[in-house]
Structures are given as C-alpha cells and as structure tokens.
Design a protein around this motif. Structure first.
Motif, PDB file in Angstrom:
ATOM      1  N   THR A 154      14.455 -41.461  10.434  1.00 45.88           N
ATOM      2  CA  THR A 154      15.716 -41.614   9.723  1.00 45.88           C
ATOM      3  C   THR A 154      15.416 -42.167   8.332  1.00 45.88           C
ATOM      4  OG1 THR A 154      17.967 -42.505   9.869  1.00 45.88           O
ATOM      5  CG2 THR A 154      16.180 -43.952  10.570  1.00 45.88           C
TER       6      THR A 154
ATOM      7  N   GLN B 247      15.447 -35.817   4.770  1.00 43.73           N
ATOM      8  CA  GLN B 247      14.556 -36.962   4.643  1.00 43.73           C
ATOM      9  C   GLN B 247      13.742 -36.877   3.353  1.00 43.73           C
ATOM     10  OE1 GLN B 247      12.312 -36.735   8.265  1.00 43.73           O
ATOM     11  NE2 GLN B 247      14.125 -36.976   9.561  1.00 43.73           N
TER      12      GLN B 247
ATOM     13  N   GLN C 160      21.038 -34.755   8.133  1.00 44.27           N
ATOM     14  CA  GLN C 160      20.029 -35.116   9.117  1.00 44.27           C
ATOM     15  C   GLN C 160      20.157 -34.259  10.375  1.00 44.27           C
ATOM     16  OE1 GLN C 160      17.247 -37.821   9.482  1.00 44.27           O
ATOM     17  NE2 GLN C 160      17.107 -35.903  10.586  1.00 44.27           N
TER      18      GLN C 160
ATOM     19  N   CYS D  41      17.605 -31.941   8.117  1.00 44.63           N
ATOM     20  CA  CYS D  41      16.663 -32.705   8.930  1.00 44.63           C
ATOM     21  C   CYS D  41      15.500 -33.202   8.065  1.00 44.63           C
ATOM     22  CB  CYS D  41      16.205 -31.875  10.126  1.00 44.63           C
ATOM     23  SG  CYS D  41      15.448 -32.889  11.429  1.00 44.63           S
TER      24      CYS D  41
END
Length: 238
Positions: free
Chosen positions: A145, A94, A176, A90
């Motif tokens: 995102t 990123q 993600q 997650c």
C-alpha cells in the motif's frame, strides 16, 4: 499529441480488460509495452494521448531486484510533469504515489478478493462515483500500500486499505483496486497468482472464481462508466 494509448504491462494477463473496450469504441489504438520484452525507456511518454501503468506482483520500490523500475519511474515523472492524462492500476498506482513522493510499503494484511469501496465526498463528486460500494463490489489483489501523496485527493477506501483511489491535479488517477477485471478472462489470474492465493487470508481459488462470475459483470459496466467519464474530463483539459 497522437491518439495512441500506451499501456505498461508487467504480466500478460493483467491488461486493460474492460477499459480497452471503451478505447475501442473511441477508435483509440492501444500499444502495450510488455516489461521484460522491450526497452522501457524507448517510447516517449509525452507523445501518447493516455498512459496507463498496469498491475504486477512486484514491489514498486524494489529497484535492485527489478531494474526496469528506474526507467519506468522516469517515464511517469515526465508524463505527470507534462500535465498529461495518466492512470495507474494497482502497482501502477503505487508507482505514481512513489513518483509523487509518497511512501510505498508492505500493507498490514494482503487484500485479495471482492469487497466494496467506500467513497469520500470527493470520490462521490468524481468519475469514481460509478464504483461506489452501493452500486458494485470491487476486486482487490495487493500486498503493498502507500501513503496519500502530498496534494492528492483521496477518493475511496476499504477497511483494509485507506488509499484505494486518489486523484492528483486534474490529470492523474491512481486505483489500488482492479476495476478493469473481466469475468470471462479471469482464469489466468487464478493460474498466474496461484502461489499468492495460497498465502492469502483464506480466500481460495474456488471462492475467487465464484465471486468473480457473480460480481464481475456489474463491475465491468460500472468501470466502463467510470473510465468514460474520466476520459471526457481529463482529455478536455489538455
């Protein structure tokens, strides 16, 4: 290199979850570095056998409001440059994408809840194959995102998020989504993220709790298989 695993944790309940059981079976000690309670730059990022950057509810580029991001990005840069196994989940994915030069930005829509992954051909040929939507659903919990980094390989997508999983070189994996979730430890997520759930696209607490109880056990087993296979691969190359 020692056998310790360094896990960067932003909120206490977003831990290694089911993946920690795999490490325990391998007698691999886990050291959590809790952001906000310790100096981020204190551990040497090239010493642990594995570094995992876990999730959290902040933006990966919001350095002004969250100054802990700057030393953390530096740690990730050093780790990746050294060619050492690095996993991001997650927010962690990123941050890895940011380090690799990709843009991280607000998604067109938040993705909170359960839906299956669609794997690419590369994903089906990788350890992520165990997370294929034909075998298990997946928990998603993000509002941001990122673009696919240069040189990275896309492994999985959903309709709401093109880059759900990617690999870079032979030692970096970004996810993600949340394969690490444990159904028996999900309640703190519902409490800690109550405000975010209230603003999601109609996916409320009762639905998330019921879906996790129903779908979580199968994901736990799939995630253990994925993580075991990935560890075998990356640790055989360093």
């Amino acid at each position: 290199m020692n056998q310790e695993v360094l896990a960067i944790r932003h909120v206490h309940f977003e831990d290694l979850g089911s993946l920690e059981r795999v490490l325990g079976e391998r007698s691999r000690p886990v050291r959590y570095l809790d952001v906000g309670f310790a100096r981020i730059e204190a551990p040497d990022p090239v010493v642990p056998s594995l570094m995992v950057v876990l999730g959290g509810p902040i933006n990966a580029c919001d350095d002004e409001r969250y100054p802990t991001l700057v030393p953390l990005v530096s740690m990730i840069e050093r780790r990746i440059a050294a060619g050492l196994p690095t996993l991001g989940i997650c927010l962690g994915a990123q941050l890895i994408a940011r380090v690799l030069g990709a843009k991280v930005y607000r998604a067109a829509q938040s993705e909170i809840g359960w839906s299956p992954l669609t794997l690419t051909d590369a994903g089906r040929a990788s350890p992520v194959r165990h997370l294929d939507g034909a075998q298990t659903s997946m928990l998603h919990w993000h509002g941001d995102t990122f673009d696919l980094p240069n040189g990275a390989t896309r492994l999985a997508s959903t309709p709401a998020c093109e880059n759900q999983a990617f690999s870079w070189s032979n030692h970096v994996l970004g996810l993600q989504c949340h394969p690490e979730i444990r159904a028996d430890r999900f309640e703190p997520w519902l409490i800690g993220h109550a405000a975010e759930i209230g603003g999601s696209d109609g996916c409320g607490v009762l639905q998330l709790r019921a879906d996790t109880a129903r779908l979580g056990p199968r994901l736990e087993e799939a995630a253990r298989k994925m993580f075991t296979e990935w560890l075998d691969q990356v640790e055989g190359k360093v």
